[in-house]
Scaffold this active site. Sequence first.
Site, PDB file in Angstrom:
ATOM      1  N   GLU A 116       0.936 -11.231   6.481  1.00 42.38           N
ATOM      2  CA  GLU A 116       1.656  -9.972   6.337  1.00 42.38           C
ATOM      3  C   GLU A 116       1.402  -9.127   7.581  1.00 42.38           C
ATOM      4  O   GLU A 116       0.245  -9.037   8.001  1.00 42.38           O
ATOM      5  CB  GLU A 116       1.174  -9.191   5.095  1.00 42.38           C
ATOM      6  CG  GLU A 116       2.048  -7.978   4.843  1.00 42.38           C
ATOM      7  CD  GLU A 116       1.657  -7.210   3.568  1.00 42.38           C
ATOM      8  OE1 GLU A 116       0.725  -7.625   2.868  1.00 42.38           O
ATOM      9  OE2 GLU A 116       2.301  -6.191   3.309  1.00 42.38           O
TER      10      GLU A 116
ATOM     11  N   ALA B   2      -8.190  -6.388   3.198  1.00 42.41           N
ATOM     12  CA  ALA B   2      -8.039  -7.631   2.456  1.00 42.41           C
ATOM     13  C   ALA B   2      -6.559  -7.953   2.343  1.00 42.41           C
ATOM     14  O   ALA B   2      -5.716  -7.134   2.714  1.00 42.41           O
ATOM     15  CB  ALA B   2      -8.634  -7.497   1.061  1.00 42.41           C
TER      16      ALA B   2
ATOM     17  N   GLU C 239      -3.531  -9.915  -0.266  1.00 41.82           N
ATOM     18  CA  GLU C 239      -3.265 -10.342  -1.640  1.00 41.82           C
ATOM     19  C   GLU C 239      -2.539 -11.675  -1.769  1.00 41.82           C
ATOM     20  O   GLU C 239      -1.834 -11.893  -2.768  1.00 41.82           O
ATOM     21  CB  GLU C 239      -2.436  -9.256  -2.329  1.00 41.82           C
ATOM     22  CG  GLU C 239      -0.976  -9.114  -1.838  1.00 41.82           C
ATOM     23  CD  GLU C 239      -0.740  -8.018  -0.799  1.00 41.82           C
ATOM     24  OE1 GLU C 239      -1.704  -7.668  -0.080  1.00 41.82           O
ATOM     25  OE2 GLU C 239       0.390  -7.520  -0.698  1.00 41.82           O
TER      26      GLU C 239
ATOM     27  N   HIS D 231      -7.514  -3.626  -6.134  1.00 43.63           N
ATOM     28  CA  HIS D 231      -6.222  -3.443  -5.455  1.00 43.63           C
ATOM     29  C   HIS D 231      -5.531  -4.797  -5.212  1.00 43.63           C
ATOM     30  O   HIS D 231      -4.365  -4.974  -5.571  1.00 43.63           O
ATOM     31  CB  HIS D 231      -6.463  -2.705  -4.134  1.00 43.63           C
ATOM     32  CG  HIS D 231      -5.224  -2.440  -3.343  1.00 43.63           C
ATOM     33  ND1 HIS D 231      -4.560  -1.244  -3.388  1.00 43.63           N
ATOM     34  CD2 HIS D 231      -4.533  -3.223  -2.488  1.00 43.63           C
ATOM     35  CE1 HIS D 231      -3.503  -1.295  -2.597  1.00 43.63           C
ATOM     36  NE2 HIS D 231      -3.458  -2.492  -2.022  1.00 43.63           N
ATOM     37  N   GLU D 232      -6.252  -5.728  -4.625  1.00 45.88           N
ATOM     38  CA  GLU D 232      -5.611  -7.022  -4.297  1.00 45.88           C
ATOM     39  C   GLU D 232      -5.245  -7.766  -5.578  1.00 45.88           C
ATOM     40  O   GLU D 232      -4.200  -8.397  -5.660  1.00 45.88           O
ATOM     41  CB  GLU D 232      -6.524  -7.894  -3.420  1.00 45.88           C
ATOM     42  CG  GLU D 232      -6.999  -7.238  -2.123  1.00 45.88           C
ATOM     43  CD  GLU D 232      -5.921  -6.563  -1.299  1.00 45.88           C
ATOM     44  OE1 GLU D 232      -4.751  -7.001  -1.352  1.00 45.88           O
ATOM     45  OE2 GLU D 232      -6.239  -5.569  -0.606  1.00 45.88           O
TER      46      GLU D 232
HETATM   47  N1  B3K Z   1      -1.090  -5.985   2.008  1.00 46.85           N
HETATM   48  C1  B3K Z   1      -2.255  -5.994   2.826  1.00 46.85           C
HETATM   49  C2  B3K Z   1      -2.090  -5.285   4.123  1.00 46.85           C
HETATM   50  C3  B3K Z   1      -1.414  -6.075   5.171  1.00 46.85           C
HETATM   51  C4  B3K Z   1      -1.455  -5.319   6.488  1.00 46.85           C
HETATM   52  C5  B3K Z   1      -0.712  -6.004   7.559  1.00 46.85           C
HETATM   53  N2  B3K Z   1      -0.940  -5.392   8.829  1.00 46.85           N
HETATM   54  C6  B3K Z   1      -3.436  -5.431   2.139  1.00 46.85           C
HETATM   55  C7  B3K Z   1      -3.167  -4.529   1.003  1.00 46.85           C
HETATM   56  O1  B3K Z   1      -2.583  -3.472   1.124  1.00 46.85           O
HETATM   57  O2  B3K Z   1      -3.510  -4.883  -0.077  1.00 46.85           O
HETATM   58 ZN    ZN Z   2      -2.023  -3.266  -0.872  1.00 44.41          ZN
END
Ligand code: B3K
Ligand code: ZN
Length: 867
Positions: A120, A260, A262, A295-296
Site C-alpha cells: 500500500e 503496520a 493490514e 487497528h490492523e
Molecule cells: N494502511 C496502512 C498504511 C499504509 C501507508 C502507505 N504509505 C496502515 C494502516 O493505516 O493501518
Molecule cells: Zn489503517
Amino acid sequence: MASTLQAKYRKDYQSPSHTITDINLTFDLHESQTRVVAISQVKQLQQTNQLILDGENMELVSVQVNQQPWSHYQVVDTTLELNDLPAEFELQIETLINPAENTALEGLYLSDGAFCTQCEAEGFRRITYYLDRPDVLARYTTTIIAPQNYPYLLSNGNKVEEGVTEDGKSWVRWEDPHPKPSYLFALVAGDFDVLRDSYQTVSGRNVALEIFVDKGNLDRAHHAMRSLINAMKWDEQRFGLEYDLDIYMVVAVDFFNMGAMENKGLNVFNSKFVLANDQTATDNDYLGIEAVIGHEYFHNWTGNRVTCRDWFQLSLKEGLTVFRDQEFSSDLGSRAVNRIHNVRIIRGPQFAEDASPMSHPIRPEKVIEMNNFYTLTVYEKGSEVIRMIHTLLGESNFQKGMKLYFERHDGTAATCEDFVSAMEDASGVDLKQFRLWYSQSGTPELRVSSVYHEADKTFTLSVRQHTASTADQKEKQALHIPLGIEIYDQQGNIIELQCNGKAVSDVLDITETEQSFVFESVTSQPIVSLLRDFSAPVKLVYDYRDEELAFLMVHAKNEFARWDAGQMLIGKYIRSNIERVQQEQSVELPESVIDAFRGVLLDPSLEHAFIAEMLALPNHNEVSGWFDSVDVDAIESVLHSIKISLGQELQDEFSALYHSLKQDEYTIEHPAIGQRSLRNTCLSYLALTEQGESLVQAQYQNANNMTDTMAAMSAANQAELTCRETLMDDYSAKWKHDGLVMDKWFALQGTNPAKDTLTVIQNAMNHEAFTLKNPNRIRSLIGSFLNQNPARFHDKSGAGYRFAGEILQKLNATNPQVASRLVDPLLKYKRYDETRQKLMKQELEALLNMDDLAKDLYEKVTKALEA
Ligand code: B3K
Ligand code: ZN
C-alpha cells in the site's frame, strides 16, 4: 520523470478497462535477483484491445498471452502497454526484482535478512506489472520458493501445499479465497520465533493465531497476542463482526516505513508495535501496541472486506478504522483519557496540517504521490467525522448503518459517499449538508456568546461559524456541526434544556453561519459547558471568565469537559504571558489558577490517570497553532516558566503524591498505569525544584520497569539536570545492542533542550545503534528534533534548518517516503518571523533544485513554495 510528477484528480476517476479475476504468483526468492512469474486471468470490461499495466523498478523478462509469447507490447515510462488483445485471456509476465537494493521499503525488500513486502498504496507495481489500483479485486494463489535457510514462507490466506524442489529449495503455496486489491498482497520469508495461540469465533470456528518475531524475542510478543484476542472479541461484541479465515498471522519487522499494514490474513508490523516487556517498553508502548494491533485487525472488515474504490477514498477505510480502534481502546481502558489523547492530536498537529500548505479535505481532490496523503487529516480528522456521524445518529442507528454498509458493499470497492448513504438510509437522519466535511478542508472556528435574561428566565446562545481559506481551497461553506452543550446552576446541577416548552437534545445542530438558541425556564444565571467531548473538530472561541472555568473543572458532568476547562484556564494565562514576555515583563500566574490545579491534585474522587492529564500543559506545537505568527522563544519561555511556577507552588502536594503513589510490583492493569502516569507527572514538576536531582536519580536507580526508567530520564532531560549524562550513558551501555530500545534514548537526544543539541545529535548519529537506513531510528532522533524540539530546531542561526535540509537530501535518494514525512515542519515557514522564513525557504529551494527530487518531496515542497 515529468509524467510521473503529474497530479491525479478525484474528479477524473475512470473505472478500469479490464479486470483480473485470478492471479497466480510464483516467487523464486533471491536477495538480489528474485524471479516473479505472474499468471493473471484478465477480462475486458470496456471495448478496447489495449491494456495498460503499472510497473516500476524491475526488469521485464517475458510476456505471454494465452501461453504464447506476445510481442505486441511496449514499456513506456512506468507502464507496460499491451496491444491487440482478445476480450478474455491469460496473461503471463515474468519479471526480475532486486530486494537487497530496495531501500525505499516499498514492494519486496529485505529487513535484517528477512524478505517482506509493503504494497500500500502503490508498491505492488514494484513486484510485477499489474492493474495496481484498489478497484481491481482478484483471488490470489502464491507460491514461494526459497533456500532452506528461510524456514517460514508466508503469504495471504490459507496454506494449501508445500514441498521441496529438485534443487533442494523449499516451496509453499498459499491460497486466499477472498478477492482483494493488490495493495493487500503480502509475502514474508525468513527465520523467526513464533508465538502461537488460537481463537474461537462467536460462531465456533477455530482460528490459529501466529506472531512471528526475531529470534530471541518471544518473551516480547505476549502483549500483542493478548491485544489481538481482545480485538477479535471486541469486534464481535460491539460491531457483530467475525474473522473469516482459518489463520491470522502477524510478522514483526525492524525496517518498516509506517506503523503496520493490514494485508489479508498476514499483517506486517513495525516491531515497535509488537515487541514489549516490562524492561523494554513503557506503558504508552503497551497502549500503542493494543491500539495498532486492534487497528490492523479491524481493517479486516473496514478496509479489506469493503475496500476503497480509489485512493481519494482512503478515509473510507482509515477514518472509520481509527474511529473503531479509538472505541476499542476506550471500551477497554479509560474513555476520558483516550478522548483527551485523541483531541490533543487534532488540536495540535492536525489543526496545524489543516492550516499548512498541505491542507486537504479528508477526501483529497488532487494527489501527486499517494503516500503523502496518509495524513492526520485523512486518519484523525477522518475519525472525528465518523464520530460526528455517530453522535448525530446514536450508537444503535450507527450500528444499523454499518450493517447496511456491509450488506451493500461486502466484497467490493466503495466510496465515502457509499458509506454516508448507508448511514443516512439506515437511520433516516439527513446528512446532506454534513457531507461537506468530506470535501471542505480547514478548521472551522465557532464563536459563541451568551446572554442571560433575568426577567424572562431565558438563556440565549449565539453561535457563529467561520472557516478561513486554506492553501487548497478559497471559498468555504457553512458546515453541519454538532455542538454538545450542558448548562449548570451555581450548585453544579444540570439545568434541563428547553425550547418552546419542550425538552431538547444537548447536541445542537449548527448548520448556518449565524444561529441563536433560546433556552427557557432557566431560573438563574447558568454556566455553560461547550463542545462537550469535543463534539466536532473545530476551534471554540467563548469568553469564559476564570471563575467559570474553575467551576467547570470541578462541576462539569464529564471528565473530558473538566479537563478541557483546565486547558482553557491555563491557556488564557499562556496567551497573556506570551504578550507579557513580548513586552519584556515577567511571567505571572494568579493564585486562583494555582489553587484550581491544587484542587485537582487533592481531589480523592478523581482517577489518577485523569489527574495526570489535567496537570499536563498544552505543548509548544499546540500553542504555536493559536497564533498566525509564531514567537518561538516567547512560547518556550512562557511554557517553561509556568511549569516552574506550578512545580514550586504545588511542591508539597506533588511531593506527597509522588511518595504515596509508589508501587512495588509492575502490572499493566489500567489503574496501575494511571498511578504511574500521575506519579511520573509529579516527578516532571519536581524535577524543576531543588529536590530534582536526588528524586530523579533515585527513581532511575530503583526503577523495575521501563516506564519509570524513561520518566526519570525524560525529567532529567527536560529539566537539564546534571545527572542527565550519567543516566544517558548508563542506559546506552545497557541497551546499545537493541535498536528498538535505543529509540527512546535517541528521542531524548533529539529533544534535548540544551543549546548544543545539534552536536549532541551529530554524536548520536555516530552511535553504533544508529543507521539512516532504519526509519525508526530516523524518526526517533531526527524526527523528534524537527517536531518535538521547536526551540532548538528554530534556532535563529538557521543551523537546525540546514541540518534538516542535509538529511532530507540524503533520504530523498534512499527512502523518499520517510523524507517526505520529515519535511513537514519546514513547509510551515510562513508562520515564522522574516529571518527564519528566509532560512527555511532556502532549504526548501535547495531541495527543489535537486536533479533527482522524488515526487514525494516534490509535491510538498512545490506546494509550500507556491503558497
Ligand atoms: N494502511 C496502512 C498504511 C499504509 C501507508 C502507505 N504509505 C496502515 C494502516 O493505516 O493501518
Ligand atoms: Zn489503517
